[in-house]
Design a protein around this motif. Structure first.
Motif, mmCIF file in Angstrom:
data_model
loop_
_atom_site.group_PDB
_atom_site.id
_atom_site.type_symbol
_atom_site.label_atom_id
_atom_site.label_comp_id
_atom_site.label_asym_id
_atom_site.label_seq_id
_atom_site.Cartn_x
_atom_site.Cartn_y
_atom_site.Cartn_z
ATOM 1 N N ASP A 263 0.758 -1.527 0.087
ATOM 2 C CA ASP A 263 0.065 0.067 -0.038
ATOM 3 C C ASP A 263 0.826 1.279 -0.039
ATOM 4 O O ASP A 263 0.518 2.116 -0.630
ATOM 5 N N SER B 244 2.153 3.194 -3.278
ATOM 6 C CA SER B 244 1.211 3.489 -4.490
ATOM 7 C C SER B 244 1.943 5.102 -4.543
ATOM 8 O O SER B 244 2.107 5.702 -3.909
ATOM 9 N N VAL C 28 6.901 6.073 -9.682
ATOM 10 C CA VAL C 28 7.128 5.621 -8.350
ATOM 11 C C VAL C 28 8.796 5.563 -7.904
ATOM 12 O O VAL C 28 9.200 6.135 -6.963
#
Lengths: 211, 224
Positions: free
Chosen positions: A75, A78, A124
């Motif tokens: 999580d 992201s 990312v």
């Protein structure tokens, strides 16, 4: 004598940190069927196609390499979350944002082995690089506060890699200060009026307050 | 830090029932390895942990052999093998770090009985051989050629009051550590010059090793 890491530098080599990070759990979606694994590190499985399950990172990478699964991104990795963290890091001059302890190693491993499982991988990657840079810079400025009155330094929310890199410096600096410290220094008690939250100047006992 | 699920077969001596059942041997071994690497001096030898780990490793090795013979799919076998390798690495590195420290401080360990008791039987044999060899080396190469009053390998000269040629572990090094539970105000120094420091759970601190030595031994504080 056999030693994998330099005894005079950091206590752990980068490879050993990665080893420690590989025990973190991630979620994978297998595409095959396999019986439960009863390993020394724990019991995992059973593995059924399309049913997500939690396994340690080393296991996930091994399965991924053999094309037996896809890894679900954690999580915190992201784009939205990372952008949030980056903003927060840039806004706060002294505090570190809470991130997983091994975020550097985990993200590195995932980039190397699970490229196709990461949407927007370039985004990312650049976000994490920026976060790393900002935090490093903050560590640098934070270390300047170490003064002669520091007996203990609080390192809030640092990650494993960062700890490993500053460890030799912090240890040596604090040690030298400790050696040069002497009872006469107690008179200088009131010299520093502010107590910052990162490096706790613990001379006279003060509640920690951000300035 | 990750805590893997699994049967908690380790009796770690912690009072917390939850931590007792949720800490596997693998976790304990990892923790012992980390502490040993980060600590400036040698810590207690975890005899029962090492024994159990060896048994588990042996069992696993036999299982892997059996599986390969029975033709179980290569993937599972290789995964078992990987896990085995990882555990072996931890065990070996743990033992090697200890041996490295023993070598470094061999004379001091031999002299101090409490440090001597922290070693396992094999380590004690090793330490003895180490000190004997080093003594012999010093004797033959240097000491025999020095004037009479300076011949000891432990003292600088005959008039030294203590054994000042013996290197000791630096307990004043700063180490980075993390507490498992909130420990409240903790007095860093016996003389009371330093004020107490609040040790919160899960925060990282850089402290002098000497101050937290008893906490490390009792397992309340982890070195990072």
């Amino acid at each position: 004598m056999a030693s994998q890491s330099d005894p005079h530098g950091s206590a752990f080599s980068a490879a050993e940190l990665e080893f420690l990070a590989e025990d973190e759990m991630v979620e994978i979606v297998p595409n095959m069927r396999m019986d439960p694994l009863n390993l020394i590190s724990g019991d995992f499985g059973p593995f059924r196609p399309q049913i997500a399950t939690q396994v340690p990172l080393w296991l996930a990478v091994a399965l991924k390499k053999r094309g037996k699964c896809t890894i679900r991104l954690p999580d915190w990795m992201s784009v939205e979350k990372l952008t949030q963290v980056l903003e927060a890091e840039r806004d706060s001059a002294r505090d570190f944002q809470p991130l997983p302890f091994h975020y550097v190693e985990i993200s590195r491993l995932l980039f190397d082995h699970a490229r196709d499982d990461i949407p927007d991988i370039y985004m990312v990657r650049s976000l994490i690089e920026d976060i790393k840079d900002v935090r490093f810079h903050k560590i640098g400025t934070g270390l300047e506060i170490i003064s002669e009155r520091t007996y203990a330094v609080k390192l809030l929310n640092l990650s494993a890699m960062e700890v490993n890199i500053v460890r030799p410096f912090v240890a040596k600096a604090l040690e030298t200060f400790y050696k040069l410290d002497s009872p006469e220094m107690i008179q200088d008690a009131e010299r520093r009026p502010d107590a910052r939250s990162q490096a706790a100047d613990r001379g006279p006992r003060r509640p920690l307050r951000p300035r | 830090m990750a805590s893997s699920t699994g049967d908690g077969s380790g009796f770690s001596g912690m009072d917390d029932y939850e931590s007792l059942i949720s800490t596997t041997d693998a976790e304990l071994l990892k923790r012992a390895w980390r502490n040993e690497k980060a600590a400036p001096e040698i810590l207690r030898f975890e005899a029962s942990l090492v024994q159990r780990s060896r048994e588990q490793i042996q069992l696993m090795e036999e299982t892997v052999e059996e599986y390969t013979k029975n033709g179980v799919d290569a993937l599972s076998v290789s995964l078992y093998q990987m896990d085995l390798d990882r555990t072996l690495f931890l065990l070996r590195s743990y033992l090697r770090t200890r041996l490295q420290k023993i070598e470094k401080y061999a004379f001091h360990i031999q002299k101090t009985s409490e440090l001597w008791n922290l070693l396992s039987k094999q380590e004690q044999t090793f330490a003895k051989r180490c000190t004997d060899d080093m003594e012999q080396l010093f004797e033959q190469s240097v000491l025999s050629k020095l004037p009479d009053r300076y011949k000891s390998h432990l003292k600088q000269s005959v008039i030294s009051e203590e054994d000042d040629m013996v290197p000791e572990a630096q307990l004043d090094t700063f180490v980075i550590c993390r507490c498992k539970r909130f420990l409240g105000a903790f007095q860093l120094d016996e003389t009371g010059v330093e004020k107490p420091v609040d040790l919160e759970a899960d925060d990282l601190y850089a402290l002098r090793y000497k101050s937290i030595k008893p906490l490390v031994e009792s397992g309340q504080v982890d070195l990072v």
